[in-house]
Design a protein around this motif. Structure first.
Motif, PDB file in Angstrom:
ATOM      1  N   ARG A   1      49.098  76.810 116.163  1.00 52.07           N
ATOM      2  CA  ARG A   1      48.932  76.823 117.838  1.00 52.07           C
ATOM      3  C   ARG A   1      47.445  77.472 118.116  1.00 52.07           C
ATOM      4  O   ARG A   1      46.917  78.359 117.354  1.00 52.07           O
ATOM      5  CB  ARG A   1      50.055  77.823 118.503  1.00 52.07           C
ATOM      6  CG  ARG A   1      51.326  76.888 118.549  1.00 52.07           C
ATOM      7  CD  ARG A   1      52.337  77.958 118.935  1.00 52.07           C
ATOM      8  NE  ARG A   1      52.800  78.832 117.913  1.00 52.07           N
ATOM      9  CZ  ARG A   1      53.620  79.714 118.320  1.00 52.07           C
ATOM     10  NH1 ARG A   1      54.487  79.873 119.470  1.00 52.07           N
ATOM     11  NH2 ARG A   1      54.129  80.508 117.065  1.00 52.07           N
ATOM     12  N   GLU A   2      47.129  77.038 119.342  1.00 51.22           N
ATOM     13  CA  GLU A   2      45.617  77.682 119.586  1.00 51.22           C
ATOM     14  C   GLU A   2      45.980  79.120 120.266  1.00 51.22           C
ATOM     15  O   GLU A   2      46.957  79.597 120.553  1.00 51.22           O
ATOM     16  CB  GLU A   2      45.237  76.900 120.743  1.00 51.22           C
ATOM     17  CG  GLU A   2      44.663  75.333 120.540  1.00 51.22           C
ATOM     18  CD  GLU A   2      43.443  75.617 119.635  1.00 51.22           C
ATOM     19  OE1 GLU A   2      42.651  76.051 120.112  1.00 51.22           O
ATOM     20  OE2 GLU A   2      43.437  74.744 118.649  1.00 51.22           O
ATOM     21  N   PRO A   3      44.863  79.818 120.169  1.00 52.86           N
ATOM     22  CA  PRO A   3      45.159  81.407 120.707  1.00 52.86           C
ATOM     23  C   PRO A   3      45.207  81.286 122.288  1.00 52.86           C
ATOM     24  O   PRO A   3      44.782  80.330 122.809  1.00 52.86           O
ATOM     25  CB  PRO A   3      43.665  81.952 120.322  1.00 52.86           C
ATOM     26  CG  PRO A   3      43.225  81.140 119.115  1.00 52.86           C
ATOM     27  CD  PRO A   3      43.478  79.696 119.533  1.00 52.86           C
ATOM     28  N   GLN A   4      45.837  82.302 122.452  1.00 50.06           N
ATOM     29  CA  GLN A   4      46.017  82.326 124.093  1.00 50.06           C
ATOM     30  C   GLN A   4      45.792  83.579 124.641  1.00 50.06           C
ATOM     31  O   GLN A   4      45.829  84.635 123.959  1.00 50.06           O
ATOM     32  CB  GLN A   4      47.606  81.942 124.475  1.00 50.06           C
ATOM     33  CG  GLN A   4      48.469  82.814 123.958  1.00 50.06           C
ATOM     34  CD  GLN A   4      49.982  82.449 124.280  1.00 50.06           C
ATOM     35  OE1 GLN A   4      50.038  81.232 124.757  1.00 50.06           O
ATOM     36  NE2 GLN A   4      50.856  83.245 124.214  1.00 50.06           N
ATOM     37  N   THR A   5      45.618  83.817 125.938  1.00 47.56           N
ATOM     38  CA  THR A   5      45.356  84.932 126.901  1.00 47.56           C
ATOM     39  C   THR A   5      46.523  85.326 127.296  1.00 47.56           C
ATOM     40  O   THR A   5      47.326  84.538 127.881  1.00 47.56           O
ATOM     41  CB  THR A   5      44.390  84.794 127.989  1.00 47.56           C
ATOM     42  OG1 THR A   5      42.997  84.377 127.280  1.00 47.56           O
ATOM     43  CG2 THR A   5      44.051  86.016 128.771  1.00 47.56           C
ATOM     44  N   VAL A   6      47.102  86.871 126.983  1.00 58.02           N
ATOM     45  CA  VAL A   6      48.049  87.229 127.386  1.00 58.02           C
ATOM     46  C   VAL A   6      48.193  87.841 128.915  1.00 58.02           C
ATOM     47  O   VAL A   6      48.749  87.245 129.925  1.00 58.02           O
ATOM     48  CB  VAL A   6      48.575  88.436 126.684  1.00 58.02           C
ATOM     49  CG1 VAL A   6      49.607  89.063 127.247  1.00 58.02           C
ATOM     50  CG2 VAL A   6      48.846  87.871 125.198  1.00 58.02           C
TER      51      VAL A   6
END
Length: 403
Positions: free
Chosen positions: A282-287
Motif C-alpha cells: 500500500r502507498e504511504p498516507q497522511t494521517v
C-alpha cells in the motif's frame, strides 16, 4: 490506588486557553524531571509504578526515579541509566550502560543486577552508548538494543535469562539509533538512520539518499535483511510502530514552495503532517496535517492510541523567526482520526533556564507525549511552571473537545 490527580506529589495546572486540567509532578528530587522517550512505556500495567528521568545541570546525563502510586511515594535512583525499558508486568526497569545491561526493581532496598555484558567487539571498540532506547520482544524474553561505537552501530537482542547477545545488523561508521522492536513480530525491528558524523567537519549531517530515498526509517529482520521505507515528502523523523505491527508512523514536513531541505520563500507556509507507511504494497498516507504558521520544525514527535484513532502530537511553537532548537517553545495537540478534529490542549511550553539557540538544552526536554494505561492518560514533559516537569492529562478531559 492514587493517580496523578489525587497524589500528593502532583498539582493541577489549568491551561489558560484550552482550560484543560493538567497534573504536574511537583515533588522535586532533581532540578530537571521529564517523561521517558515517547516509544518507551513508563508504567507498570496495573498503574502502580511510573518511571521518569532526572537531570542535574551542571552534570551531564540522566538518572531515573519512580512513583509508587500505591504507597504514594517517590524514589530516586542515581545509579540507573535513563535509556530504559519498563517491564509492565512487574514495574522493573531495564537499562544499558557501558558496563552492560542492568535490571532494577522499584524497591529502593534492592540493588541493580547486571543481566548481560556487552559484546566483546563493542567493548574493544569503546562503547559510547549501550542502547539509545531498549525495547522488549513481544514475549519479553529478549531486549533489543542499538549499541553505538566508533566502528558503527550494532543492532541485536540480549536474552534476559542468559545474557547472550544475538547480532542482527551492524553499520560501518553510520549512526543507527532509536531501535524499537515490532510489537507483534519478535523477528522484526526498526532503526533510525539519524545522521552521518563527519569528524573532519566536527559536525553531523543528514544521511545521503539511498536510490533517491531519504533513509531514515530502516526495517531490519533477525536474519540481517534491511528495508528502507520511503516517507511522504521524502523526509521523516521520530517514527514508531503501529500497535498491530503492520505499519510505521512518523512526523514529516516540507515548505509549500519546496522540499524539506530548501530555504523557505518569503511568507512561506510549512506543511506539517503525521504520515503512515505500511509493510505491504500500500502507498504511504497522511494521517493528519497540523497547521504551524511561521518558521520551525512542524510536527516533531507523535504517538497513537492502541486502536490508532487518536494521535497526540508535539510541535515547536510558531515564533515566525527562529527554527527549532532544543529547549525552544513547544505546544501539544490531540487529533481524532474519526472526526478529523485537532485540538491544542497545551498552549505553550515556554523557554526555561538559561537555554538559547546558541546554547541549547542538552537534556532533550522535548514534550515526547505518549498514550499510557490503556489510553486513559497521556504523559509528556512540560515547562508551564517555569521549570522542566513531568505532566499528565486524562483522556476524559480531552474527548469532549474532539466530538
Amino acid at each position: 490506588m492514587y493517580n496523578p490527580y489525587t497524589s500528593r506529589h502532583f498539582t493541577t495546572y489549568i491551561d489558560p486557553v484550552s482550560q484543560v486540567p493538567i497534573a504536574i509532578l511537583s515533588t522535586r528530587g532533581a532540578q530537571i524531571q521529564q517523561n521517558l522517550y515517547y516509544i518507551s512505556n513508563p508504567w507498570s500495567a496495573d498503574g502502580r509504578y511510573f518511571w521518569f528521568k532526572c537531570a542535574h545541570p551542571s552534570t551531564p546525563g540522566h538518572t531515573m526515579a519512580v512513583i509508587d502510586f500505591l504507597t504514594d511515594e517517590v524514589h530516586y535512583f542515581f545509579e540507573a541509566g535513563a535509556n530504559g525499558a519498563v517491564d509492565p508486568r512487574s514495574g522493573e526497569l531495564y537499562y544499558g550502560t557501558t558496563l552492560g545491561i542492568f535490571r532494577r526493581t522499584p524497591n529502593p532496598a534492592d540493588k541493580p543486577v547486571r543481566i548481560a555484558i556487552l559484546p566483546e567487539v563493542c567493548r574493544k571498540a569503546s562503547v559510547t552508548w549501550a542502547g539509545t532506547h531498549l525495547t522488549f520482544t513481544p514475549d519479553y524474553r529478549e531486549l533489543l538494543a542499538d549499541i553505538q561505537t566508533p566502528l558503527g552501530s550494532f543492532i541485536g537482542t540480549f536474552d534476559i535469562a542468559t545474557g547472550a547477545f544475538s547480532e542482527w545488523y551492524r553499520t560501518d561508521k553510520l549512526f543507527y539509533n532509536h531501535a524499537q522492536m515490532n510489537p507483534v513480530d519478535g523477528d522484526l525491528c526498526m532503526c533510525a538512520h539519524d545522521y552521518k558524523y563527519a569528524p573532519e567537519a566536527g559536525r553531523a549531517f543528514a544521511p545521503a539518499l539511498e536510490d533517491g530515498v531519504y533513509p531514515r526509517m530502516n526495517v531490519i529482520s533477525r536474519d540481517g535483511k534491511r528495508t528502507v521505507l520511503p516517507p511522504i515528502f521524502n523526509w521523516a523523523m521520530h517514527e514508531w510502530w503501529a500497535p498491530d505491527g503492520k505499519s510505521v508512523y512518523y512526523c514529516s514536513n516540507r515548505w509549500r514552495s519546496g522540499n524539506h531541505f530548501s530555504a523557505p520563500a518569503e511568507d512561506d507556509e510549512l506543511i506539517a503532517i503525521v504520515g503512515q507507511n505500511f509493510l505491504d504494497d500500500r502507498e504511504p498516507q497522511t494521517v493528519c496535517t497540523v497547521p504551524i504558521p511561521g518558521n520551525g520544525i512542524g510536527t516533531w514527535h507523535a504517538h497513537c492510541s492502541r486502536d490508532e484513532r487518536y494521535f497526540v502530537i508535539d510541535s515547536t511553537y510558531p515564533d515566525g523567526k527562529l527554527t527549532s532548537w532544543r529547549g525552544c517553545e513547544t505546544m501539544l495537540h490531540i487529533y481524532d482520526r474519526k472526526t478529523d478534529k485537532l485540538f491544542r490542549f497545551l498552549t505553550k511550553n515556554p523557554v526555561v533556564e538559561w537555554w538559547t539557540p546558541a546554547d541549547p538544552c542538552p537534556y532533550h526536554i522535548d514534550p515526547h507525549p505518549r498514550f499510557d494505561l490503556n489510553d486513559t492518560l497521556i504523559s509528556f514533559t512540560t515547562t508551564v511552571r517555569g521549570r522542566v516537569d513531568v505532566g499528565m492529562v486524562a483522556m476524559e478531559y480531552l474527548l469532549p473537545h474532539l466530538n
